[in-house]
Design an enzyme around this catalytic site. Structure first.
Site, short mmCIF file in Angstrom:
data_model
loop_
_atom_site.label_atom_id
_atom_site.label_comp_id
_atom_site.label_asym_id
_atom_site.label_seq_id
_atom_site.Cartn_x
_atom_site.Cartn_y
_atom_site.Cartn_z
N GLY A 31 15.80 21.32 41.92
CA GLY A 31 16.81 22.37 42.44
C GLY A 31 17.36 23.80 41.96
N TYR A 32 18.23 24.75 42.64
CA TYR A 32 18.89 25.61 42.07
C TYR A 32 18.32 26.55 40.91
CZ TYR A 32 22.38 28.59 42.20
OH TYR A 32 23.67 30.16 42.29
N HIS A 37 12.61 26.51 34.95
CA HIS A 37 11.54 26.26 35.45
C HIS A 37 10.67 26.99 35.96
CE1 HIS A 37 15.86 24.29 37.08
NE2 HIS A 37 14.98 23.58 36.81
N GLN A 148 12.50 21.57 27.18
CA GLN A 148 13.06 20.86 26.18
C GLN A 148 14.42 20.81 25.68
OE1 GLN A 148 11.20 22.50 21.75
NE2 GLN A 148 13.86 22.64 21.30
N GLN A 153 15.68 12.93 27.67
CA GLN A 153 15.14 12.24 28.89
C GLN A 153 13.47 12.57 28.34
OE1 GLN A 153 15.93 14.89 32.79
NE2 GLN A 153 13.71 15.90 32.77
N SER A 185 20.40 26.38 32.71
CA SER A 185 20.52 25.62 33.42
C SER A 185 21.26 25.94 34.53
CB SER A 185 21.64 24.54 32.37
OG SER A 185 22.46 23.66 32.89
#
Length: 283
Positions: A31-32, A37, A148, A153, A185
């Site tokens: 979220g946020y 995203h 990326q 991760q 971020s």
């Protein structure tokens, strides 16, 4: 756009999609949402018929002294962004839906989870692999999209999908940056104006090394040293490592395989990560 909170409802909705033989893309998030995203959503919409965005702040990937309680949240804003971006389903489960009472089964990643962030955040990738594995089982996407910026991760998730025979294509999209170079971020909102200026040292150092690489430099220690020269405005450099892009083991000099220069640093109390890829044709 549908907003769904339970696995049962999600499976009913996606059963209709699959019966029509439509391709499903998943963008897992906490979220946020920001433009990084939304770039993943755009990639999914280009390649898939239906895009699912999951929104879940996963407690098992946070350490005891990390920012779980203060992690930025704005669900109504996230819904609007997803609607405007053409998302078909927002999956927003509560914690009991993901981790019901007596939950005790976790995905334990291997060597890829040990260096860099794994060395400084014990159990972090165990939590990541577990929640992503669960989301993969819940959504059963054809494709999953990751950024990326979270390079390690991505490597852990890709390895998990291969090792567990999950029929899911993992796509890593290029890091989306602010005009000044700062990697986008959700945690950037923690930074004061002065801290944000100092945080630019991270991308500046990585870009300086990448420029030197493009000019022909292939010595790993020299490339690390070039990046480190720019990092004097961060409060604490947690790590700066040049690793083989496939194995995440320290890159050997002279570089003959694609490598990733990865950094984690604190600016004020905010931990930021970033990386650049140094591409070479692997033998």
């Amino acid at each position: 756009m549908q907003t769904i909170t339970t696995v049962a409802e999600l499976r009913r909705a996606l059963a209709e999609v699959r019966s029509a033989d439509r391709r499903v893309g998943l963008v897992p998030t906490m979220g946020y949402l920001h433009d990084g995203h939304l770039a993943l959503v755009a990639a999914s919409r280009t390649q898939c018929d239906v895009t699912v965005v999951s929104i879940f702040v996963n407690p098992t990937q946070f350490g005891p002294n990390e920012d779980l309680s203060t992690y930025p949240r704005d669900f109504l804003r996230d819904q609007e962004l997803c609607r405007d971006a053409g998302v078909a389903i927002v999956f927003a489960p509560d914690i009991q839906e993901i981790y019901p009472a007596q939950f005790e089964t976790f995905v334990e990643p291997g060597e890829l989870a040990k260096p860099m962030c794994g060395a400084f955040r014990p159990g972090h990738f165990r939590g990541v692999a577990t929640v992503v594995g669960k989301l993969f089982n819940m959504v059963q996407p054809d494709v999953a999209f990751f950024g990326q910026k979270d390079f390690q991760q991505c490597a852990v998730v890709r390895r998990m999908a291969i090792d567990l025979n999950l029929p899911i294509e993992i796509i890593t999209a290029q890091t989306v940056r602010e005009p000044d170079g700062l990697a986008m971020s959700s945690r950037n909102r923690y930074l004061s104006e002065e801290e944000r200026r100092r945080a630019l040292a991270i991308s500046r150092g990585l870009f300086a090394a990448a420029d030197k690489f493009r000019s022909g430099e292939r010595d790993a220690e020299q490339l690390i040293a070039i990046a480190r020269e720019q990092l004097n405005t961060v409060d604490r450099l947690q790590y700066l490592e040049l690793v083989d892009a496939d194995t995440l083991k320290p890159a050997e000099s002279p570089l003959r395989r694609t490598a990733a220069l990865c950094a984690a640093a604190y600016v004020g109390s905010t931990r930021l990560i970033d990386n650049v890829i140094l591409p070479l044709p692997n033998p």
